[in-house]
Design an enzyme around this catalytic site. Structure first.
Site, short mmCIF file in Angstrom:
data_model
loop_
_atom_site.label_atom_id
_atom_site.label_comp_id
_atom_site.label_asym_id
_atom_site.label_seq_id
_atom_site.Cartn_x
_atom_site.Cartn_y
_atom_site.Cartn_z
CD GLU A 126 -2.88 1.20 2.36
OE1 GLU A 126 -2.68 0.44 3.33
OE2 GLU A 126 -3.76 2.05 2.33
N GLY A 258 3.43 2.39 10.68
CA GLY A 258 3.23 1.63 11.91
C GLY A 258 2.98 0.16 11.62
CG MET A 260 0.28 -3.18 4.93
SD MET A 260 -0.78 -1.77 4.44
CE MET A 260 -1.93 -2.62 3.37
CD GLU A 261 -4.74 -2.08 5.63
OE1 GLU A 261 -3.76 -1.65 6.27
OE2 GLU A 261 -5.42 -1.38 4.86
CG ASN A 262 0.11 -6.74 3.97
OD1 ASN A 262 0.00 -5.86 3.14
ND2 ASN A 262 1.05 -6.76 4.89
CD GLU A 295 -2.76 -1.85 10.60
OE1 GLU A 295 -3.40 -2.02 9.54
OE2 GLU A 295 -2.29 -0.74 10.94
CD GLU A 317 -6.13 3.31 6.75
OE1 GLU A 317 -6.27 3.17 7.98
OE2 GLU A 317 -5.50 2.48 6.04
N1 BES Z 1 -3.09 0.87 5.82
C1 BES Z 1 -2.30 1.52 6.79
C2 BES Z 1 -0.82 1.41 6.53
C3 BES Z 1 -0.29 2.33 5.46
C4 BES Z 1 -0.19 3.66 5.71
C5 BES Z 1 0.13 1.87 4.27
C6 BES Z 1 0.33 4.50 4.73
C7 BES Z 1 0.62 2.70 3.29
C8 BES Z 1 0.73 4.03 3.53
C9 BES Z 1 -2.56 0.95 8.18
O1 BES Z 1 -3.80 0.38 8.35
C10 BES Z 1 -2.50 2.09 9.13
O2 BES Z 1 -3.36 2.92 9.09
N2 BES Z 1 -1.46 2.15 9.95
C11 BES Z 1 -1.21 3.24 10.84
C12 BES Z 1 -1.50 2.89 12.26
C13 BES Z 1 -2.95 2.94 12.58
C14 BES Z 1 -3.24 2.42 13.96
C15 BES Z 1 -3.54 4.31 12.46
C16 BES Z 1 0.24 3.58 10.70
O3 BES Z 1 0.98 2.81 10.08
O4 BES Z 1 0.65 4.62 11.19
ZN ZN Z 2 -5.38 1.66 8.67
#
Ligand code: BES
Ligand code: ZN
Length: 855
Positions: A126, A258, A260-262, A295, A317
């Site tokens: 992502e 942080g 990733m939800e693969n 996730e 999100e």
């Molecule tokens: N899908 C996102 C990870 C992501 C973020 C992928 C940006 C590519 C680009 C994941 O679900 C996410 O939101 N992660 C957050 C933490 C969450 C608890 C808010 C993160 O990585 O900061």
């Molecule tokens: Zn997310």
């Protein structure tokens, strides 16, 4: 790497993909310098005569064939962004495209696509990383079933879905659920699992594994428990159960984000998995639980129902943040969680909305989508859902969500789809509500009061300041939760939700015996700035009597904020505030976590924001000094009781990360922070020397740094923890965040030349640069040394990891607030970045947006 002319992508230009993907089979032959990826994609044309456009970057094409027939040079066009096959070379009906490419995971420092982290292979796809793995329609509305074969001489080989077969040096995985490419994942390495299981509500047993490096397996128990709690909660609260036989989580040391939800294979930054009392603070425990849940919750809100295009990012999100906030508030304390979330919202999202990067929850254009994983999309996106829920009620919300899952399971959906399920499930017209998705900026809600003959009237006015590209905005629907108190402290009108829809609107309450004190925007029912001229006495009254815990805290917070703003201009501490704090900390009946939040002074950034909002140019040094004076005044006045609290809040016995003991430690450290202003760091040193856990060690260390007494402590901390990467990140972070601002730029430069500063590791870079940027007066040092140090490092990082560099550039987003001299210095730093030849698309977009002052 750099595009000659970065293209702007627009929501209005959306067009469906002209092919359906029936099946995808991938084979990986892993090697650090030359991994081979063979892709067989079965597809059906949907529009006769359409070319087949596939995304692809940093790929070396080895071969391409359709239905077994090699393509010849005139059949396709290959560029550095993709492969396009001419319509004439395509069959009219279903066909199989087979390609083979070579990629080099070892040299992939951008950490997008397939890369290596200390000997282990992992992926981050992502938003648009899959195109660095193979030629493919890398867009979320193209969903397909994947089978994956991984070949490597490594003991653990993982991908999405269920494992189907394996042997020495290979493994095969089948994911039965159609998914977009951004949810693809692969991991290979010498890993060990901390395992458990979960039985779903329909009785299916799911194997759970937390995969980590050898040696880290004893720090996985908390993450596994958090996962089990999250799985149960989603069944209870949303009726959603897990849908594969296995759920894997992998901890990775080098990770931009942080987690990733693969699908079936979540990949996490190691700092959001590994936890032990010695190395992890209470705040980090809470964060780990929340991110594991987040996730996991994406499995339904993001994976089963995904986004049609990246403009719909908040669909997954914002909703998933809202769900993880609900989860944490159920696991811990609801009021405390709400206060923490509002603090984050104000510190990050209000700040974003106030500056040159302001954008709508659903933006209408972007250059680089990675630049739009923002506080606005996430945190304001979650607030918008909270408002919806308040407007339609709990039962309406549940009906709407059931309909959403029913209607859109397996689809790539839009915000229009999302709002339609609420309209259909509740009969409400959400036309005006939709402005929350399209209009940037934080509304200012002004309130005036009228009292006559037993009738009390609230008159609200809403104005949203201009933001880039949006000079004027129409009024929004604002749910205002209100209660009324009588001057003796009784609640005379319990909470009700006023629905404001006009630019100016009155709401009356009649039959009252005395003029009431209003408690407005209870629970922070809308993400707005409430402007109300209240006396310090009235705020102190609400802090003592409001039945709404959020507003109790808010009253105390605004009392402190007002006092601090006045002190920056030279006033003495506000006695009303000092006394109110005294009453609050003596209130032994209140939750320690809540008292801790009330005792914590607003940060310097928050004071700067408040000053700017009332038209004053903030002076970072004056703010720093005023905050120090207020802390010392509070400590002086309440030394005895603070000292008692500090001792009484010691938690005996073995460490537990739960809300109860964590709240006590928070209160203890809040008291210590004040006391350290007047005791020369004596108590902090004593705690540092004996602290039985990282929470108190780090809290005491921060106090010692503020007191200028930390040299020995910092050296000892380093000696003890030099082999622990995650703890060393804290070492870098804490000393910069709490450093004397006058010396902060020099200290930052010194730490950046420390051999332990492994700047290509995202956590280490964020620790140092983020710690420094969190030092408000240090970053905004009048010499400009902070800006130029920071810009130098963004320039150095950009070619290596553009996504990280661009994200970190947001430290500059507040420059238009400050005085002309600071503005000029910050602009010069930005201009220096912008002028760089070969600047990444990520950074190019950010500096171009940052350079424009908003107002
Ligand atoms: N899908 C996102 C990870 C992501 C973020 C992928 C940006 C590519 C680009 C994941 O679900 C996410 O939101 N992660 C957050 C933490 C969450 C608890 C808010 C993160 O990585 O900061
Ligand atoms: Zn997310």
């Amino acid at each position: 790497m750099k595009d000659a002319t970065p293209q702007t992508i627009r929501l209005a230009d959306y067009a469906p993909y002209p092919f359906t993907l029936d099946a995808v089979a991938l084979t990986f032959r892993l090697a650090p310098k030359a991994t081979r990826v063979v892709a067989e994609i079965r597809m059906t044309p949907r529009q006769p005569g359409a070319a087949l456009a596939l995304d692809g970057e940093h790929l070396r094409l080895i071969s391409a064939a359709i239905d077994g027939q090699s393509l010849s040079a005139e059949d396709y066009i290959l560029t550095d962004t993709g492969l396009t096959i001419h319509p004439a070379a395509l069959p009219d009906a279903a066909f199989t495209l087979a390609t083979e490419v070579e990629i080099a995971p070892e040299g992939n420092t951008a950490l997008q696509g397939l890369y290596m982290s200390r000997g282990m292979y992992c992926t981050q796809c992502e938003a648009q990383g899959f195109r660095r793995i193979t030629f493919y329609p890398d867009r979320p509305d193209v969903m397909a079933r994947f089978t994956v074969r991984v070949e490597a001489d490594l003991p653990v080989l993982l991908s999405n879905g269920n494992p189907t077969a394996s042997g020495p040096g290979w493994a095969e995985w089948v994911d039965p659920w159609p998914k977009p490419a951004y949810l693809f994942a692969l991991v290979a390495g010498d890993l060990v699992a901390h395992s458990g299981n979960f039985t779903t509500m329909s009785g299916r047993k799911v194997a759970l594994n937390i995969w980590v490096r050898r040696g880290d397996e004893d720090r996985c128990g908390f993450a596994l428990g958090a996962l089990q709690r999250a799985m149960k909660w989603d069944e209870d609260a949303y009726g959603r159960e897990y849908d594969l036989d296995i759920f894997n989580i992998v901890a990775v040391d080098d990770f931009n984000m942080g987690a990733m939800e693969n699908k079936g294979l979540n990949i996490f930054n190691a700092k959001l998995v590994l936890a032990s009392p010695d190395t992890t603070t209470d705040g980090e425990y809470e964060r780990i639980e929340g991110v594991i849940a987040h996730e996991y919750f994406h499995n339904w809100t993001g994976n089963r129902i995904t986004c049609r295009d990246w403009f719909q990012l908040c669909l997954k999100e914002g909703l998933t943040v809202f769900r993880d906030q609900q989860f944490t508030s159920d696991m811990r304390s609801g009021p405390v969680k709400r206060i923490e979330d509002v603090l984050t919202l104000r510190a990050r999202q209000f700040r974003e909305d106030q500056g040159p990067l302001a954008h709508a929850v659903r933006p209408e254009s972007y250059v680089e989508i990675n630049n739009f994983y923002t506080a606005t999309v996430y945190e304001k996106g979650a607030e918008v859902i909270g408002m919806l829920r308040r407007l339609v009620g709990d039962a309406g919300y549940r009906r709407a969500l059931d309909l959403y899952f029913d209607r859109h399971d397996g689809q790539a959906a839009t915000i229009e789809d999302w709002l339609a399920v609420f309209a259909d499930a509740t009969g409400r017209d959400l036309g005006q509500f939709k402005r929350w998705y399209s209009d940037a900026g934080t509304p200012r809600l002004r309130v005036e009061e009228h009292w006559q003959d037993g009738t009390y009237t609230l008159e609200f006015t809403q104005v949203t300041p201009p933001t880039p590209g949006q000079p004027e905005k129409a009024p929004r629907v604002i749910p205002i939760a209100v209660g009324l108190l009588s001057p003796n402290g009784d609640e005379v009108v319990p909470t009700q939700v006023l629905e404001m829809t006009e630019a100016r609107q009155r709401f009356s309450f009649s039959g009252l015996a005395v003029r009431p004190v209003p408690s407005l925007l209870r629970g922070f029912s809308a993400p707005v700035v409430l402007e109300r001229d209240a006396t310090a006495a009235e705020r102190a009254f609400l802090l003592a009597h409001d039945t709404d815990p959020f507003n109790r805290w808010e009253a105390g917070r605004s009392l402190a904020r007002e006092a601090l703003c006045a002190m920056v201009a030279g006033a003495a501490p506000e006695p009303e505030h000092i006394d109110a704090v005294g009453r609050l900390i003596r209130d032994g009946a209140a939750d320690p976590a809540f008292r801790a939040l009330c005792l914590r002074l607003p940060g310097e950034e928050e004071i700067a924001t408040a000053l700017f909002e009332r038209g004053t140019v903030p002076d970072p040094d004056a703010i720093h000094a005023a905050r120090g004076r207020l802390a010392a005044a509070l400590a002086q006045k309440h030394e005895a009781v603070l000292s008692e609290i500090h001792d009484a809040m010691a938690v005996p016995g073995p460490y537990a990360p739960d809300a109860g003991p964590a709240g006590k430690r928070a209160l203890r450290l809040a008291a210590l922070a004040l006391l350290s202003r007047i005791d020369g760091g004596r108590r902090a040193q004593a705690l540092f020397d004996t602290a039985p856990n990282m929470t108190e060690t780090l809290g005491a260390l921060a106090c010692l740094i503020e007191a200028g007494q930390a040299d020995a402590a910092l050296a000892g901390f380093r000696a003890r923890w030099s082999a622990d990467r995650l703890v060393m990140d804290k070492w870098f972070m804490v000393q910069l965040a709490h450093a004397d601002p006058a010396n902060a730029p020099a200290l930052a430069a010194r730490l950046a030349s420390d051999p332990a500063f492994e700047w290509k590791n995202p956590n280490r870079f964020r620790a140092l640069m983020g710690g420094f940027a969190a030092n408000h007066a240090g970053f905004h040092h009048p010499s400009g040394a902070g800006y130029s140090f920071y810009a130098d490092w963004l320039i150095k990082l950009d070619p290596v990891n553009p996504q990280m560099a661009a994200r970190m550039s947001t430290a500059f987003e507040t420059w238009p607030r400050y005085d002309a001299a600071r503005q000029a210095l910050a602009q010069a730093a930005l201009a220096r970045i912008e002028a760089l030849p070969g600047l990444s698309r990520d950074m190019g977009e950010m500096v171009a947006r940052l350079a424009k002052a908003n107002r």
